[in-house]
Scaffold this motif. Structure first.
Motif, PDB file in Angstrom:
ATOM      1  N   VAL A  62      -4.108   6.950  -6.081  1.00 57.88           N
ATOM      2  CA  VAL A  62      -4.990   6.480  -7.113  1.00 57.88           C
ATOM      3  C   VAL A  62      -6.338   5.994  -6.639  1.00 57.88           C
ATOM      4  CG1 VAL A  62      -5.120   5.003  -9.258  1.00 57.88           C
ATOM      5  CG2 VAL A  62      -3.116   6.455  -8.595  1.00 57.88           C
ATOM      6  N   ARG A  63      -6.251   5.460  -5.701  1.00 60.91           N
ATOM      7  CA  ARG A  63      -7.599   4.836  -5.086  1.00 60.91           C
ATOM      8  C   ARG A  63      -8.581   5.717  -5.038  1.00 60.91           C
ATOM      9  NH1 ARG A  63      -5.698   1.701  -0.744  1.00 60.91           N
ATOM     10  NH2 ARG A  63      -5.483   0.016  -2.106  1.00 60.91           N
ATOM     11  N   LYS A  64      -8.471   6.989  -4.601  1.00 64.27           N
ATOM     12  CA  LYS A  64      -9.370   8.011  -4.425  1.00 64.27           C
ATOM     13  C   LYS A  64      -9.889   8.750  -5.721  1.00 64.27           C
ATOM     14  CE  LYS A  64      -7.226   8.833   0.194  1.00 64.27           C
ATOM     15  NZ  LYS A  64      -6.442   9.917   0.979  1.00 64.27           N
ATOM     16  N   ARG A  65      -9.331   8.505  -6.563  1.00 65.56           N
ATOM     17  CA  ARG A  65      -9.890   9.055  -7.944  1.00 65.56           C
ATOM     18  C   ARG A  65     -10.554   8.225  -8.661  1.00 65.56           C
ATOM     19  NH1 ARG A  65      -7.621  13.740  -6.324  1.00 65.56           N
ATOM     20  NH2 ARG A  65      -5.783  13.718  -5.932  1.00 65.56           N
ATOM     21  N   ALA A  66     -11.178   8.893  -9.839  1.00 63.90           N
ATOM     22  CA  ALA A  66     -12.182   8.305 -10.546  1.00 63.90           C
ATOM     23  C   ALA A  66     -11.292   7.596 -11.570  1.00 63.90           C
ATOM     24  CB  ALA A  66     -13.041   9.302 -11.310  1.00 63.90           C
ATOM     25  N   PRO A  67     -11.493   6.700 -12.319  1.00 66.35           N
ATOM     26  CA  PRO A  67     -10.829   5.896 -13.226  1.00 66.35           C
ATOM     27  C   PRO A  67     -10.920   6.469 -14.691  1.00 66.35           C
ATOM     28  CG  PRO A  67     -12.876   4.538 -12.777  1.00 66.35           C
ATOM     29  CD  PRO A  67     -12.725   5.850 -11.880  1.00 66.35           C
ATOM     30  N   GLU A 105       0.852  -1.227  -0.175  1.00 67.42           N
ATOM     31  CA  GLU A 105      -0.076   0.012   0.180  1.00 67.42           C
ATOM     32  C   GLU A 105       0.875   1.204   0.212  1.00 67.42           C
ATOM     33  OE1 GLU A 105      -3.142   0.042  -0.494  1.00 67.42           O
ATOM     34  OE2 GLU A 105      -3.268  -2.132  -0.496  1.00 67.42           O
ATOM     35  N   HIS A 106       1.568   1.542  -1.060  1.00 66.81           N
ATOM     36  CA  HIS A 106       2.567   2.733  -1.311  1.00 66.81           C
ATOM     37  C   HIS A 106       1.715   3.959  -1.572  1.00 66.81           C
ATOM     38  CE1 HIS A 106       2.185   1.852  -5.456  1.00 66.81           C
ATOM     39  NE2 HIS A 106       2.555   0.659  -5.232  1.00 66.81           N
ATOM     40  N   GLY A 107       2.156   4.938  -1.689  1.00 67.11           N
ATOM     41  CA  GLY A 107       1.622   6.429  -1.884  1.00 67.11           C
ATOM     42  C   GLY A 107       1.111   6.453  -3.186  1.00 67.11           C
TER      43      GLY A 107
END
Length: 92
Positions: free
Chosen positions: A72-77, A65-67
């Motif tokens: 990217v997890r919080k962004r829309a794809p 679980e790097h930065g």
């Protein structure tokens, strides 16, 4: 006087190919260095190899679980969200 091989491969049309291959080799090199240096499952020194299987889940979680993954997890794809919304939600 340049050899025929240099005349064939060192043309301006070939520079983008060299750049793309250079970027790909750079990404592979960075991933190899990252794995050797901070991957908890890779042990290079003799002392750490002798330890066997480690049950260090916190270190593995930190590695996985790097930065960038958290960012990217919080962004829309989407690659270009403003253009996508312009074409999918026309203002009537």
């Amino acid at each position: 006087m340049a050899s025929p091989t240099l005349k064939r491969w060192l043309r301006p049309e070939v520079y983008p190919l060299f750049a793309a291959v250079g970027v790909a080799v750079g990404i592979c090199g960075l991933q190899l260095v990252r794995n050797i240096c901070i991957n908890p499952e890779v042990r290079v020194s003799k002392e750490t190899r002798a330890q066997g299987v480690l049950e260090n889940f916190a270190e593995g979680e930190k590695y996985a679980e790097h930065g960038l993954r958290k960012f990217v997890r919080k962004r829309a794809p989407e690659i270009m969200p403003s253009i996508n919304s312009f074409f999918t939600n026309p203002k009537s």
